[in-house]
Motif scaffolding. Structure first.
Motif, short mmCIF file in Angstrom:
data_model
loop_
_atom_site.label_atom_id
_atom_site.label_comp_id
_atom_site.label_asym_id
_atom_site.label_seq_id
_atom_site.Cartn_x
_atom_site.Cartn_y
_atom_site.Cartn_z
N ALA A 10 0.84 -1.20 0.00
CA ALA A 10 0.00 0.00 0.00
C ALA A 10 0.87 1.25 0.00
N HIS A 11 1.93 1.24 0.79
CA HIS A 11 2.85 2.38 0.82
C HIS A 11 3.52 2.58 -0.53
N ASP A 12 3.97 1.51 -1.15
CA ASP A 12 4.62 1.62 -2.45
C ASP A 12 3.66 2.15 -3.51
N LEU A 13 2.40 1.72 -3.43
CA LEU A 13 1.39 2.20 -4.37
C LEU A 13 1.19 3.70 -4.20
N CYS A 14 1.04 4.15 -2.96
CA CYS A 14 0.89 5.59 -2.69
C CYS A 14 2.08 6.37 -3.23
N LEU A 15 3.26 5.89 -2.89
CA LEU A 15 4.47 6.62 -3.26
C LEU A 15 4.60 6.70 -4.78
N ARG A 16 4.30 5.59 -5.45
CA ARG A 16 4.42 5.57 -6.91
C ARG A 16 3.47 6.58 -7.56
N VAL A 17 2.22 6.62 -7.10
CA VAL A 17 1.24 7.56 -7.66
C VAL A 17 1.70 9.00 -7.42
N LEU A 18 2.13 9.29 -6.20
CA LEU A 18 2.52 10.66 -5.86
C LEU A 18 3.77 11.11 -6.63
N GLY A 55 4.65 14.00 -9.85
CA GLY A 55 5.64 15.06 -9.71
C GLY A 55 5.89 15.57 -8.32
N LEU A 56 5.32 14.93 -7.30
CA LEU A 56 5.52 15.40 -5.94
C LEU A 56 6.94 15.08 -5.48
N GLY A 57 7.57 16.04 -4.82
CA GLY A 57 8.93 15.84 -4.33
C GLY A 57 9.02 14.71 -3.32
N GLY A 58 10.20 14.10 -3.22
CA GLY A 58 10.37 12.87 -2.46
C GLY A 58 9.96 12.96 -1.00
N LYS A 59 10.47 13.97 -0.25
CA LYS A 59 10.16 14.07 1.17
C LYS A 59 8.68 14.37 1.39
N GLN A 60 8.11 15.19 0.51
CA GLN A 60 6.70 15.51 0.62
C GLN A 60 5.85 14.28 0.29
N ALA A 61 6.25 13.53 -0.72
CA ALA A 61 5.52 12.32 -1.10
C ALA A 61 5.54 11.30 0.04
N GLU A 62 6.67 11.15 0.70
CA GLU A 62 6.77 10.22 1.83
C GLU A 62 5.83 10.63 2.96
N ALA A 63 5.76 11.93 3.23
CA ALA A 63 4.90 12.42 4.31
C ALA A 63 3.43 12.15 4.00
N VAL A 64 3.02 12.39 2.76
CA VAL A 64 1.64 12.18 2.36
C VAL A 64 1.31 10.68 2.36
N ALA A 65 2.20 9.87 1.82
CA ALA A 65 1.97 8.43 1.76
C ALA A 65 1.80 7.84 3.16
N ALA A 66 2.59 8.29 4.10
CA ALA A 66 2.51 7.76 5.46
C ALA A 66 1.14 8.00 6.07
N VAL A 67 0.58 9.18 5.84
CA VAL A 67 -0.73 9.51 6.39
C VAL A 67 -1.83 8.69 5.72
N ILE A 68 -1.75 8.54 4.40
CA ILE A 68 -2.76 7.78 3.67
C ILE A 68 -2.74 6.32 4.10
N LEU A 116 -6.58 3.39 -9.00
CA LEU A 116 -5.31 3.88 -8.48
C LEU A 116 -4.15 3.48 -9.40
N LEU A 117 -4.19 2.26 -9.91
CA LEU A 117 -3.15 1.85 -10.86
C LEU A 117 -3.16 2.73 -12.10
N ALA A 118 -4.37 3.12 -12.52
CA ALA A 118 -4.48 3.96 -13.71
C ALA A 118 -3.90 5.35 -13.50
N LEU A 119 -3.73 5.75 -12.24
CA LEU A 119 -3.14 7.05 -11.95
C LEU A 119 -1.63 7.06 -12.17
N MET A 120 -1.05 5.87 -12.23
CA MET A 120 0.39 5.78 -12.49
C MET A 120 0.67 6.03 -13.96
N LYS A 121 1.90 6.42 -14.24
CA LYS A 121 2.30 6.58 -15.64
C LYS A 121 2.24 5.25 -16.36
#
Length: 350
Positions: free
Chosen positions: A12-20, A24-37, A332-337
């Motif tokens: 689930a974390h990897d899915l969040c991080l991949r989408v974010l 284009g979300l920056g790495g540290k910001q993406a990690e923070a958002v993924a953790a909450v989700i 969610l998968l469709a949100l990935m590139k």
């Protein structure tokens, strides 16, 4: 194809991080958002779990969120810390400033932690539960978009305006509650719309100001406050304390700032942090024991403490992973590139 998909928390974390990251979300910001989700999904708070990635992806696509935000921590006063989120996500700004806020709480006994110019999409409990685990009590407030009518009114004015509180417990999970001052969370109405289900009576009005149980009509109309005039007054309090008091937008202004883009709300947040050890000194143990007497008395009447269902869900998720509807997983998968090869190899795509 199966109706649901089960993921480990790491998946689930990897899915969040991949989408974010793909948006284009920056790495540290993406990690923070993924953790909450992931925390929301782990605790079976479905309206604040993986479903929230859809809204995050949308707001990133609008260009409103600063994908490379650099939060600025400001030592504002002896008991006040402010973080200018630089129009990034609130969870990243929270991570950057919470350390100084806790230092001030330890020194003064009380600290106000203010986050300004942030995009806030999550529940509040992920921010205050960790503070209670460190021995603090905390109260969090934030507005949103004007989606909720005041008591006696029919037009959107307030946000859902949640309030959350946490209290430390030595041998148990913290006592935590987190609820909107609206009669339900907006995300819950959206989930009912997606599932083709009606909502309960008394939650919303349609665009003409008539009561409705149709979630689509509710989203076009106005939500209601809980408890009539009492919830309306509390919602007003949230607007004032987490808006004008901290030099940020009220829900009306946040909605106007959105300008029809349908992005998640942009506004501020206020977290008050209390250190019981400073308030109480040598009387700390006696008074924490008094709090436990209160909790025991509640449970002794076969009543449930708030968040207990979340904690039970957390245990299940740690053992067995998290389960979401297959259509949501595919969305969610469709949100990935490009959908990950691991997902295809696992057979989760059917």
């Amino acid at each position: 194809m199966a109706e649901t998909v089960t993921l480990t928390l790491d998946e689930a974390h990897d899915l969040c991080l991949r989408v974010l990251l793909d948006h284009g979300l920056g790495g540290k910001q993406a990690e923070a958002v993924a953790a909450v989700i992931v925390a929301g999904q782990r605790d079976e708070c479905h309206s604040h779990g993986l479903y929230r990635l859809i809204g995050c992806a949308h707001v990133l696509g609008t260009g409103r969120v600063n994908k490379d935000a650099k939060p600025r921590v400001i030592d504002w006063a002896p008991s006040i810390v402010k973080v200018d989120a630089d129009f990034g996500f609130s969870s990243y700004a929270y991570n950057e400033g919470i350390g100084l806020a806790l230092e001030k709480a330890r020194c003064q006994g009380l600290a106000a932690f203010v986050i300004n110019r942030c995009y806030h999409f999550s529940a509040l409990w992920p921010e205050i539960e960790p503070l209670a685990e460190q021995g603090f009590a905390a109260l969090a407030l934030t507005p949103s978009h004007s989606w909720v009518a005041p008591a006696g009114g029919t037009r959107p004015l307030f946000g859902t305006n949640p309030i959350a509180f946490a209290w430390p417990r030595a041998d148990h999970h913290p006592f935590v509650f987190d609820f909107a001052t609206s009669a339900t969370a907006r995300g819950e109405i959206e989930l009912h719309r997606r599932a083709g289900k009606t909502i309960a009576p008394g939650l919303a009005l349609d665009a003409a100001g008539r009561p409705t149980v149709d979630p689509a009509e509710a989203l076009r109309g106005a939500m209601l406050t809980f408890g009539g005039h009492k919830g309306s007054a509390m919602s007003t309090m949230v607007e004032l304390l987490a808006g004008p008091l901290i030099n940020d937008m009220i829900s009306m202004e946040s909605k106007a700032f959105d300008d029809g883009l349908g992005a998640i709300p942009c506004h501020g947040e206020l977290i008050l942090i209390f250190d019981p050890s400073v308030f109480l000194g040598d009387a700390l143990g006696k008074n924490l024991a008094c709090a436990e007497t209160l909790f025991d008395a509640i449970i002794g009447q076969d009543a449930r403490l708030p968040s207990q269902r979340r904690y039970d869900a957390r245990l299940r998720s740690l053992r067995a992973g998290v389960t979401i509807p297959t259509p949501l997983y595919e969305e969610l998968l469709a949100l990935m590139k490009a959908p990950s090869e691991n997902a295809r190899a696992s057979g989760r795509l059917g």
